[in-house]
Design an enzyme around this catalytic site. Structure first.
Site, mmCIF file in Angstrom:
data_model
loop_
_atom_site.group_PDB
_atom_site.id
_atom_site.type_symbol
_atom_site.label_atom_id
_atom_site.label_comp_id
_atom_site.label_asym_id
_atom_site.label_seq_id
_atom_site.Cartn_x
_atom_site.Cartn_y
_atom_site.Cartn_z
ATOM 1 N N SER A 61 0.768 -1.260 0.037
ATOM 2 C CA SER A 61 -0.160 -0.041 0.107
ATOM 3 C C SER A 61 0.982 1.226 -0.043
ATOM 4 C CB SER A 61 -0.910 0.036 1.077
ATOM 5 O OG SER A 61 -1.927 1.002 0.935
ATOM 6 N N ASP A 191 -6.000 -3.984 -2.237
ATOM 7 C CA ASP A 191 -4.986 -3.696 -1.089
ATOM 8 C C ASP A 191 -4.264 -4.946 -0.633
ATOM 9 O OD1 ASP A 191 -3.582 -2.708 1.356
ATOM 10 O OD2 ASP A 191 -4.616 -0.895 0.621
#
Length: 321
Positions: A61, A191
């Site tokens: 991320s 993610d």
């Protein structure tokens, strides 16, 4: 248009040795400013671009953005400037569509058409496959492959911008990201924090299982984003009436993942020298979350990161110099 890079002012060169140095960077949205504070001090201590001192850099991320920029040769001040320019715009958006569009713009403005073949050191960008619920890790070097070596393509043939956007797509706050590989496969990703918000285990696995490095020769620096009190924002007062609001649930999910991965690392790789940097801040004025977009608050996080470095400076010198 890809951001222009300035000429490096970091001049120290280190001789090659037997050690394999690993840098692992957690996810955490805007709290990546804390990570940048830590890394600025490490870079200044080394007087050397970080890609020249770390053999493997993994990120999830926000950590994936930072890791990839380092692997492309960026200095920390350059990354910090990009964060100040782009991150508040992404996090200030009030809708999922708006945040997704802003994240896509960030990725393409920063990375342009660069591919994983362009990185200057070992890289791992962690994302999660939506359909099969398995990790998908983008790498630049076939030496890091754990199988299918004959068909290996750097980053699966996916542009860095798309891979990084996928790693940052924290559903339901961002849309899932569909990437197309060089084999023509379309894969829906979200993610990387859902499978490894702290990607240190994956990085060590690359070093030991793929690169065949001895555990005693590893030096691991694992940097988190810090732990903070929950913010007392107006919308939090409203949704606190609901048992689990989505922001709180996402943060709790990522923090549980981070801690469980680190605990597993200490069990499986207790003998691997590792420095973990991610301090807890309990003062009310430190309250924040991954969607923070106040630059004054984000600058405070960066300052706390620099202070966290100071507590481990001697050990980091031993690892890295």
């Amino acid at each position: 248009m890809t951001e222009e890079k300035k000429e490096s002012t970091l001049t120290t060169e280190y001789e090659a040795d037997a050690q394999c140095r690993i840098l692992s960077l957690d996810g955490g949205g805007a709290k990546g400013f804390y990570t940048l504070g830590v890394l600025k001090e490490i870079e200044a201590m080394l007087n050397c671009p970080l890609y020249k001192r770390f053999d493997i850099i993994f990120g999830t991320s926000t950590g994936a953005i930072i890791a990839t920029l380092i692997a492309l040769g960026y200095e920390v001040d350059e990354i910090h400037a990009l964060y100040k320019k782009h991150v508040p715009d992404v996090m200030a958006c009030r809708t999922r569509n708006g945040r997704t569009a802003a994240l896509e713009k960030l990725a393409h403005d920063v990375f342009g058409k660069r591919m994983f073949a362009d990185v200057k050191t070992g890289i791992g960008v962690v994302s999660t496959k939506w359909m099969t619920e398995r990790p998908m890790i983008f790498k630049g070097n076939v030496k890091q492959a754990h199988g299918s070596i004959g068909t290996f393509a750097p980053g699966f043939g996916v542009p860095i911008a798309d891979a990084v956007q996928a790693s940052c797509s924290a559903f339901p706050f961002f849309d899932r990201k569909v990437v197309t590989t060089s084999a023509g496969d379309k894969i829906e990703l979200l993610d990387g924090g859902y499978c490894a918000n702290n990607p240190t285990l994956y990085a060590i696995a690359d070093a030991v299982a793929a690169l065949k490095k001895e555990r005693a020769d590893l030096r691991v620096v694992s940097v988190g984003v810090g732990v903070y009190p929950d913010p007392n924002k107006w919308y939090m007062k409203v949704i606190k009436r609901i048992p689990f609001n989505s922001i709180e649930l996402l943060q709790k999910t990522l923090e549980i993942n981070t801690q469980s991965m680190d605990q597993l690392r200490t069990i499986l790789f207790r003998d691997v020298p590792t420095i973990r940097i991610s301090d807890t801040f309990e003062r009310p004025e430190m309250a924040t979350d991954l969607m923070e977009h106040n630059l004054d608050k984000l600058n405070i996080l960066r300052q706390r990161g620099r202070e966290s470095f100071a507590c481990r400076e001697d050990q980091l010198k031993e690892f890295l110099m």
